[in-house]
Design a protein around this motif. Structure first.
Motif, PDB file in Angstrom:
ATOM      1  N   PHE A  36       0.895  -0.894   0.033  1.00  0.00           N
ATOM      2  CA  PHE A  36       0.123  -0.016   0.059  1.00  0.00           C
ATOM      3  C   PHE A  36       0.686   0.895   0.323  1.00  0.00           C
ATOM      4  CE2 PHE A  36      -3.187   3.101   1.950  1.00  0.00           C
ATOM      5  CZ  PHE A  36      -3.387   3.564   1.069  1.00  0.00           C
ATOM      6  N   GLN A  37       2.133   1.471   0.661  1.00  0.00           N
ATOM      7  CA  GLN A  37       3.178   2.303   0.506  1.00  0.00           C
ATOM      8  C   GLN A  37       3.643   2.839  -0.819  1.00  0.00           C
ATOM      9  OE1 GLN A  37       6.079   1.348   3.659  1.00  0.00           O
ATOM     10  NE2 GLN A  37       4.553   2.066   5.479  1.00  0.00           N
ATOM     11  N   GLU A  38       3.666   1.479  -1.958  1.00  0.00           N
ATOM     12  CA  GLU A  38       3.948   1.612  -2.851  1.00  0.00           C
ATOM     13  C   GLU A  38       3.093   2.417  -3.095  1.00  0.00           C
ATOM     14  OE1 GLU A  38       7.061  -1.660  -1.590  1.00  0.00           O
ATOM     15  OE2 GLU A  38       5.848  -2.269  -3.015  1.00  0.00           O
ATOM     16  N   HIS A  39       2.014   1.746  -3.432  1.00  0.00           N
ATOM     17  CA  HIS A  39       0.708   2.502  -4.380  1.00  0.00           C
ATOM     18  C   HIS A  39       0.558   4.252  -3.963  1.00  0.00           C
ATOM     19  CE1 HIS A  39      -0.903  -1.898  -4.408  1.00  0.00           C
ATOM     20  NE2 HIS A  39      -0.516  -1.527  -5.660  1.00  0.00           N
ATOM     21  N   ARG A  40       0.894   4.227  -2.696  1.00  0.00           N
ATOM     22  CA  ARG A  40       0.612   5.879  -2.374  1.00  0.00           C
ATOM     23  C   ARG A  40       2.082   6.229  -3.323  1.00  0.00           C
ATOM     24  NH1 ARG A  40      -1.611   6.673   3.442  1.00  0.00           N
ATOM     25  NH2 ARG A  40      -1.516   8.546   2.340  1.00  0.00           N
ATOM     26  N   GLN A  41       3.050   5.802  -3.108  1.00  0.00           N
ATOM     27  CA  GLN A  41       4.555   6.118  -3.722  1.00  0.00           C
ATOM     28  C   GLN A  41       4.333   6.713  -4.794  1.00  0.00           C
ATOM     29  OE1 GLN A  41       7.437   4.344  -2.595  1.00  0.00           O
ATOM     30  NE2 GLN A  41       7.373   4.249  -0.283  1.00  0.00           N
ATOM     31  N   MET A  42       3.947   5.600  -5.473  1.00  0.00           N
ATOM     32  CA  MET A  42       3.602   5.869  -7.307  1.00  0.00           C
ATOM     33  C   MET A  42       2.178   6.715  -7.652  1.00  0.00           C
ATOM     34  SD  MET A  42       3.904   2.094  -8.979  1.00  0.00           S
ATOM     35  CE  MET A  42       3.184   1.372  -7.263  1.00  0.00           C
ATOM     36  N   LEU A  43       1.809   6.889  -6.962  1.00  0.00           N
ATOM     37  CA  LEU A  43       0.690   7.714  -6.952  1.00  0.00           C
ATOM     38  C   LEU A  43       1.270   9.273  -7.311  1.00  0.00           C
ATOM     39  CD1 LEU A  43      -1.900   9.063  -7.670  1.00  0.00           C
ATOM     40  CD2 LEU A  43      -2.445   9.268  -5.122  1.00  0.00           C
ATOM     41  N   ASP A  44       2.192   9.401  -5.932  1.00  0.00           N
ATOM     42  CA  ASP A  44       2.935  11.180  -6.223  1.00  0.00           C
ATOM     43  C   ASP A  44       3.657  11.350  -7.164  1.00  0.00           C
ATOM     44  OD1 ASP A  44       1.686  11.340  -3.636  1.00  0.00           O
ATOM     45  OD2 ASP A  44       3.668  10.550  -1.778  1.00  0.00           O
ATOM     46  N   THR A  45       4.972  10.442  -7.732  1.00  0.00           N
ATOM     47  CA  THR A  45       5.035  10.709  -8.393  1.00  0.00           C
ATOM     48  C   THR A  45       4.792  10.419 -10.199  1.00  0.00           C
ATOM     49  OG1 THR A  45       5.711   7.969  -8.462  1.00  0.00           O
ATOM     50  CG2 THR A  45       7.128   9.422  -7.534  1.00  0.00           C
ATOM     51  N   ASP A 101      10.873   7.590 -14.565  1.00  0.00           N
ATOM     52  CA  ASP A 101      11.273   7.632 -14.277  1.00  0.00           C
ATOM     53  C   ASP A 101      11.223   6.784 -12.757  1.00  0.00           C
ATOM     54  OD1 ASP A 101      12.705   7.709 -16.123  1.00  0.00           O
ATOM     55  OD2 ASP A 101      14.282   8.571 -16.407  1.00  0.00           O
ATOM     56  N   ALA A 102      10.872   7.357 -11.760  1.00  0.00           N
ATOM     57  CA  ALA A 102      10.686   7.666 -10.321  1.00  0.00           C
ATOM     58  C   ALA A 102       9.571   6.705 -10.619  1.00  0.00           C
ATOM     59  CB  ALA A 102      10.624   9.269  -9.725  1.00  0.00           C
ATOM     60  N   THR A 103       8.913   6.878 -10.782  1.00  0.00           N
ATOM     61  CA  THR A 103       6.938   6.061 -10.454  1.00  0.00           C
ATOM     62  C   THR A 103       7.838   4.487 -11.148  1.00  0.00           C
ATOM     63  OG1 THR A 103       6.113   7.657 -11.199  1.00  0.00           O
ATOM     64  CG2 THR A 103       5.074   5.689 -11.393  1.00  0.00           C
ATOM     65  N   ILE A 104       8.559   4.106 -11.912  1.00  0.00           N
ATOM     66  CA  ILE A 104       8.897   3.028 -12.463  1.00  0.00           C
ATOM     67  C   ILE A 104       9.609   2.573 -11.214  1.00  0.00           C
ATOM     68  CG2 ILE A 104      10.801   1.846 -13.845  1.00  0.00           C
ATOM     69  CD1 ILE A 104       9.074   3.947 -16.565  1.00  0.00           C
ATOM     70  N   ALA A 105      11.179   2.889 -10.539  1.00  0.00           N
ATOM     71  CA  ALA A 105      11.889   2.596  -9.807  1.00  0.00           C
ATOM     72  C   ALA A 105      11.324   2.291  -8.362  1.00  0.00           C
ATOM     73  CB  ALA A 105      12.937   3.741  -9.634  1.00  0.00           C
ATOM     74  N   VAL A 106       9.777   2.946  -8.260  1.00  0.00           N
ATOM     75  CA  VAL A 106       8.953   2.316  -7.752  1.00  0.00           C
ATOM     76  C   VAL A 106       8.154   1.177  -7.755  1.00  0.00           C
ATOM     77  CG1 VAL A 106       7.009   2.635  -5.822  1.00  0.00           C
ATOM     78  CG2 VAL A 106       8.603   5.079  -5.767  1.00  0.00           C
ATOM     79  N   LEU A 107       7.914   0.631  -8.530  1.00  0.00           N
ATOM     80  CA  LEU A 107       7.433   0.046 -10.064  1.00  0.00           C
ATOM     81  C   LEU A 107       8.227  -1.763  -9.031  1.00  0.00           C
ATOM     82  CD1 LEU A 107       4.297  -1.746 -11.016  1.00  0.00           C
ATOM     83  CD2 LEU A 107       5.710  -0.683 -13.226  1.00  0.00           C
ATOM     84  N   ASP A 108       9.686  -0.884  -9.971  1.00  0.00           N
ATOM     85  CA  ASP A 108      10.253  -2.144  -9.275  1.00  0.00           C
ATOM     86  C   ASP A 108      10.591  -2.744  -8.430  1.00  0.00           C
ATOM     87  OD1 ASP A 108      11.136  -2.033 -12.405  1.00  0.00           O
ATOM     88  OD2 ASP A 108      12.944  -0.544 -12.517  1.00  0.00           O
ATOM     89  N   ILE A 109      10.960  -2.037  -7.311  1.00  0.00           N
ATOM     90  CA  ILE A 109      10.658  -2.229  -5.958  1.00  0.00           C
ATOM     91  C   ILE A 109       9.888  -3.323  -5.432  1.00  0.00           C
ATOM     92  CG2 ILE A 109      10.852  -1.189  -3.851  1.00  0.00           C
ATOM     93  CD1 ILE A 109      12.139   0.932  -4.659  1.00  0.00           C
TER      94      ILE A 109
END
Length: 241
Positions: A190-199, A206-214
């Motif tokens: 869930f934290q990663e979903h929110r981080q992707m939304l922010d980016t 690039d930042a969104t895809i970095a979170v998606l990779d994690i």
């Protein structure tokens, strides 16, 4: 005057939606039962029992099982019958590789082609996920999790990517349900979903895809750590036809 009234020949009403056929209804019910874990991984599926449970004949059940087989949610073995799918460690890793490839491509396109509308939809979904978490509604949360990732393909503007993902979205959702019993995984997810939304709001692909990779990488690791309970039902079962 009445004699001068023009008639267009078209009704000024909304088009009536065609109701689902019995086969479509049975297919939806069985698909949802597998996705939500009501039918367990590796569970045998009897056409007669399913027909009795659903109050239908065996014909729509047989048609539904054939379609679910095409989606990878059902395995059919000669002389053994039908079973809910199970996965080996190798297959789980391949699914994660598939997700990484197609979700990365769709995400980059969605951000490039309409980040504002894309972010607005994800924001609604994340808000719903937070509410579902507070209410302890795991089934709703997981459905919204699936919608979150499906939004990548709805906004990417590429039907080939969308169709490729939709073929396996049921299996991906079922595996997501399987992992829901691991609370730390769900919290981090869930934290990663929110981080992707922010980016995405910032238009930073690039930042969104970095979170998606994690996100997908940790999912792969979690599957690996718990792979015995995923693949246990494969033991002793021959190759499906």
């Amino acid at each position: 005057m009445a004699g001068n009234t023009k008639i267009s020949g078209r009704l000024p009403v909304a088009r009536i939606k065609r109701p689902k056929s019995l086969a479509e209804t049975v297919l939806h019910q069985l698909r949802q039962s597998i996705v939500h874990g009501d039918l367990a991984l590796g569970q045998p599926l009897s056409e007669r029992q399913l027909a009795d449970d659903l109050g239908v004949s065996k014909t729509p059940v047989r048609e539904a099982l054939a379609q679910l087989r095409a989606e990878g949610l059902v395995l059919i073995y000669p002389q053994r019958g039908a079973f809910v799918f199970t996965l080996s460690a190798r297959e789980v890793h391949q699914i994660c590789e598939f997700r990484s490839a197609v979700e990365t491509a769709a995400l980059r396109l969605a951000i490039a082609r309409g980040p504002d509308g894309f972010a607005a939809e994800l924001e609604d979904i994340v808000r719903g996920m937070a509410t579902a978490q507070r209410q302890g509604d795991q089934r709703l949360y997981l459905s919204l999790d699936t919608r979150y990732h499906a939004a990548f393909f709805e906004h990417c503007g590429n039907s080939y990517l969308r169709d490729s993902y939709e073929r396996y979205v049921g299996k991906i959702a079922a595996l997501r349900t399987h992992l829901a019993g691991k609370p730390l995984h769900t919290k981090l997810s869930f934290q990663e979903h929110r981080q992707m939304l922010d980016t995405i709001r910032r238009g930073d692909a690039d930042a969104t895809i970095a979170v998606l990779d994690i996100h997908i990488g940790r999912t792969r690791e979690t599957y690996s750590n718990g792979i015995e309970d995923i693949a246990a039902a494969d033991k002793g079962i021959p190759e499906a036809s």
